[in-house]
Design a protein around this motif. Sequence first.
Motif, PDB file in Angstrom:
ATOM      1  N   ILE A 190       0.958  -1.535   0.272  1.00 56.98           N
ATOM      2  CA  ILE A 190      -0.185  -0.124   0.350  1.00 56.98           C
ATOM      3  C   ILE A 190       0.947   0.982  -0.120  1.00 56.98           C
ATOM      4  O   ILE A 190       1.735   1.720   0.883  1.00 56.98           O
ATOM      5  CB  ILE A 190      -1.363   0.138   1.465  1.00 56.98           C
ATOM      6  N   THR A 191       0.517   1.945  -0.763  1.00 55.86           N
ATOM      7  CA  THR A 191       1.669   3.444  -1.002  1.00 55.86           C
ATOM      8  C   THR A 191       0.990   4.073  -0.763  1.00 55.86           C
ATOM      9  O   THR A 191      -0.658   4.025   0.133  1.00 55.86           O
ATOM     10  CB  THR A 191       1.912   4.314  -2.451  1.00 55.86           C
ATOM     11  N   GLY A 192       1.192   5.477   0.244  1.00 52.72           N
ATOM     12  CA  GLY A 192       0.518   6.198   1.239  1.00 52.72           C
ATOM     13  C   GLY A 192       0.175   5.840   2.228  1.00 52.72           C
ATOM     14  O   GLY A 192      -1.162   5.795   2.715  1.00 52.72           O
ATOM     15  N   ALA A 193       1.017   4.904   2.650  1.00 48.02           N
ATOM     16  CA  ALA A 193       0.278   4.080   4.033  1.00 48.02           C
ATOM     17  C   ALA A 193       0.828   5.069   5.733  1.00 48.02           C
ATOM     18  O   ALA A 193      -0.083   4.140   5.889  1.00 48.02           O
ATOM     19  CB  ALA A 193       0.585   2.288   4.129  1.00 48.02           C
ATOM     20  N   TRP A 245      -1.211  -4.555  -4.947  1.00 47.63           N
ATOM     21  CA  TRP A 245      -0.613  -3.379  -5.077  1.00 47.63           C
ATOM     22  C   TRP A 245      -1.722  -2.451  -5.321  1.00 47.63           C
ATOM     23  O   TRP A 245      -2.061  -2.854  -5.877  1.00 47.63           O
ATOM     24  CB  TRP A 245       0.194  -3.602  -6.005  1.00 47.63           C
ATOM     25  N   VAL A 246      -2.076  -1.535  -3.804  1.00 57.32           N
ATOM     26  CA  VAL A 246      -2.818  -0.412  -4.059  1.00 57.32           C
ATOM     27  C   VAL A 246      -2.028   0.191  -4.191  1.00 57.32           C
ATOM     28  O   VAL A 246      -1.425   1.153  -2.976  1.00 57.32           O
ATOM     29  CB  VAL A 246      -3.411  -0.623  -2.489  1.00 57.32           C
ATOM     30  N   ASN A 247      -2.275   1.615  -4.803  1.00 60.17           N
ATOM     31  CA  ASN A 247      -1.974   3.002  -5.367  1.00 60.17           C
ATOM     32  C   ASN A 247      -2.484   4.114  -4.853  1.00 60.17           C
ATOM     33  O   ASN A 247      -3.941   3.954  -4.849  1.00 60.17           O
ATOM     34  CB  ASN A 247      -1.616   3.031  -6.190  1.00 60.17           C
ATOM     35  N   VAL A 248      -1.935   4.585  -3.338  1.00 56.53           N
ATOM     36  CA  VAL A 248      -2.733   4.953  -3.145  1.00 56.53           C
ATOM     37  C   VAL A 248      -2.431   6.781  -2.416  1.00 56.53           C
ATOM     38  O   VAL A 248      -2.696   8.156  -2.605  1.00 56.53           O
ATOM     39  CB  VAL A 248      -3.247   5.224  -0.850  1.00 56.53           C
ATOM     40  N   ALA A 249      -1.013   7.038  -2.411  1.00 57.04           N
ATOM     41  CA  ALA A 249      -0.178   7.825  -2.219  1.00 57.04           C
ATOM     42  C   ALA A 249      -0.653   9.136  -3.255  1.00 57.04           C
ATOM     43  O   ALA A 249      -0.374   8.833  -4.046  1.00 57.04           O
ATOM     44  CB  ALA A 249       1.481   7.335  -2.710  1.00 57.04           C
ATOM     45  N   PHE A 250      -0.231  10.445  -1.940  1.00 54.67           N
ATOM     46  CA  PHE A 250      -0.754  11.716  -2.970  1.00 54.67           C
ATOM     47  C   PHE A 250      -0.504  13.202  -2.696  1.00 54.67           C
ATOM     48  O   PHE A 250      -0.204  12.955  -1.537  1.00 54.67           O
ATOM     49  CB  PHE A 250      -2.387  11.666  -3.968  1.00 54.67           C
ATOM     50  N   SER A 251      -0.600  13.755  -3.382  1.00 54.61           N
ATOM     51  CA  SER A 251       0.075  15.528  -2.610  1.00 54.61           C
ATOM     52  C   SER A 251      -0.887  16.580  -3.155  1.00 54.61           C
ATOM     53  O   SER A 251      -0.715  16.028  -5.126  1.00 54.61           O
ATOM     54  CB  SER A 251       1.856  15.348  -2.299  1.00 54.61           C
ATOM     55  N   SER A 252      -0.984  16.968  -3.154  1.00 49.86           N
ATOM     56  CA  SER A 252      -1.787  18.264  -3.941  1.00 49.86           C
ATOM     57  C   SER A 252      -1.566  19.699  -3.844  1.00 49.86           C
ATOM     58  O   SER A 252      -0.224  19.766  -2.424  1.00 49.86           O
ATOM     59  CB  SER A 252      -3.093  17.632  -4.076  1.00 49.86           C
ATOM     60  N   LEU A 253      -2.333  20.735  -3.940  1.00 51.55           N
ATOM     61  CA  LEU A 253      -2.866  22.071  -3.696  1.00 51.55           C
ATOM     62  C   LEU A 253      -4.223  22.668  -3.536  1.00 51.55           C
ATOM     63  O   LEU A 253      -4.859  22.128  -4.299  1.00 51.55           O
ATOM     64  CB  LEU A 253      -1.751  22.755  -4.012  1.00 51.55           C
ATOM     65  N   PHE A 254      -4.764  23.342  -2.218  1.00 46.19           N
ATOM     66  CA  PHE A 254      -5.810  24.024  -2.528  1.00 46.19           C
ATOM     67  C   PHE A 254      -4.927  25.213  -2.883  1.00 46.19           C
ATOM     68  O   PHE A 254      -4.571  26.406  -2.305  1.00 46.19           O
ATOM     69  CB  PHE A 254      -6.129  24.168  -1.182  1.00 46.19           C
ATOM     70  N   ALA A 255      -5.588  25.542  -4.357  1.00 50.86           N
ATOM     71  CA  ALA A 255      -5.169  27.021  -4.082  1.00 50.86           C
ATOM     72  C   ALA A 255      -6.116  27.093  -6.120  1.00 50.86           C
ATOM     73  O   ALA A 255      -6.006  26.547  -6.780  1.00 50.86           O
ATOM     74  CB  ALA A 255      -3.364  27.691  -4.823  1.00 50.86           C
ATOM     75  N   PRO A 256      -5.953  29.277  -6.082  1.00 52.19           N
ATOM     76  CA  PRO A 256      -6.716  28.750  -7.864  1.00 52.19           C
ATOM     77  C   PRO A 256      -5.362  28.501  -8.987  1.00 52.19           C
ATOM     78  O   PRO A 256      -4.218  28.882  -8.138  1.00 52.19           O
ATOM     79  CB  PRO A 256      -7.122  30.205  -7.907  1.00 52.19           C
ATOM     80  N   PHE A 257      -5.307  27.990 -10.210  1.00 51.04           N
ATOM     81  CA  PHE A 257      -4.061  27.541 -11.062  1.00 51.04           C
ATOM     82  C   PHE A 257      -3.444  28.858 -11.194  1.00 51.04           C
ATOM     83  O   PHE A 257      -2.613  28.642 -11.230  1.00 51.04           O
ATOM     84  CB  PHE A 257      -4.961  27.118 -11.714  1.00 51.04           C
ATOM     85  N   HIS A 258      -3.839  29.612 -11.089  1.00 58.58           N
ATOM     86  CA  HIS A 258      -3.412  30.872 -11.778  1.00 58.58           C
ATOM     87  C   HIS A 258      -1.733  31.402 -10.385  1.00 58.58           C
ATOM     88  O   HIS A 258      -1.383  32.161 -10.167  1.00 58.58           O
ATOM     89  CB  HIS A 258      -4.187  32.282 -11.824  1.00 58.58           C
ATOM     90  N   GLU A 259      -2.720  30.703  -9.199  1.00 57.27           N
ATOM     91  CA  GLU A 259      -1.812  30.855  -7.657  1.00 57.27           C
ATOM     92  C   GLU A 259      -0.771  29.846  -7.658  1.00 57.27           C
ATOM     93  O   GLU A 259       0.171  29.842  -6.929  1.00 57.27           O
ATOM     94  CB  GLU A 259      -2.894  30.999  -6.556  1.00 57.27           C
ATOM     95  N   ILE A 260      -0.685  28.734  -8.706  1.00 56.91           N
ATOM     96  CA  ILE A 260       0.514  27.141  -8.989  1.00 56.91           C
ATOM     97  C   ILE A 260       1.230  27.776  -9.743  1.00 56.91           C
ATOM     98  O   ILE A 260       1.041  27.981 -10.812  1.00 56.91           O
ATOM     99  CB  ILE A 260      -0.703  26.288  -9.233  1.00 56.91           C
TER     100      ILE A 260
END
Length: 340
Positions: free
Chosen positions: A11-14, A87-102
């Motif tokens: 498990i990723t992101g475990a 094999w279980v794929n879970v891992a992620f990373s992200s952002l909370f923002a309007p697109f123009h602020e990324i």
Amino acid sequence: MHELADKTVVITGASGGVGRATAIEFARCGVRVALLARGAAGLEGAVADVGKAGGKVVAISVDVADPDAVEAAAEQVEAELGPIDVWVNVAFSSLFAPFHEIDAAEFKRATEVTYLGYVYGTMAALKRMRPRGSGTIVQVGSALAYRGIPLQSAYCGAKHAIQGFNESLRCELLHEKSPIHTTMVQLPALNTPQFSWVLSRLPRQAQPVPPIYQPEVAARAIVWAAAHPERREYWVGASTVATLLVNAVAPGMLDRYLGKTGYSSQQTDEPRRPDQPANLWEPADASSDFGTHGKFDDRAVERSRQWWFSKHHRSAGVAVGALAASAVVGGLALLRRASA
């Protein structure tokens, strides 16, 4: 889940949230569990939880955006626990923002972890499963794999990419008449620690779009999918069903609805803490264990009636159809009022 007894599961992101809840649920089935994540404190806590649930466990610190590291982790799993069955794929990373602020580097990093992490995990799994002619890969998705929402462009883009990638892979396996299975589980909004550690540029505290489910709802669905991978996809939660069905019949109306409501529905009334950690570049749970649940226990539900119907779709087909029709009608009525 006797089908899973004595299996080896990766498990990723475990170290937290859905990945950790899923590891605990698998452990209750008597499997050997490999936990892949970056955060040392989170992994340590997850090892303790999985051990209490009865599973044999190994934890490996790995950044899934690094294909060589993922490959090395797979080698270590097989050396310590035996051949990988699931094999279980879970891992992620992200952002909370309007697109123009990324900025470009942030968007690239989120995509590498959330999309390419699944690709690299799948590559490592198939490299070992294909010679043996057996194995199951579970891609943990979201309603956002079909329906993009504001403030999460990087995450939605990656989940859409995973959806297309998994469909392509499934077609290839079917063409080969391979006994290896791949399936995808589309999840609703969940009460996980991500809202306390995802990089955010929102003025207020980020939150899941209600209704909110506990991560154990997702974990039970993922374990079920691993034991019954013949279905190409599972939808979890009535909100997921309603979103995907309405998006299929009235996507333009849903655009306008989310344009009006998508900013406020993803934020609480509390201001965002200026010192909130961000796990985009470094793990937020390196020194502090965030656990499985987020900050919304008082608003999250522990069961999904829709999921019962989804599991028993053959015997409950009429009820599912009625539920789906009701969801579409109700959703369209809501969109019409919001768009008026």
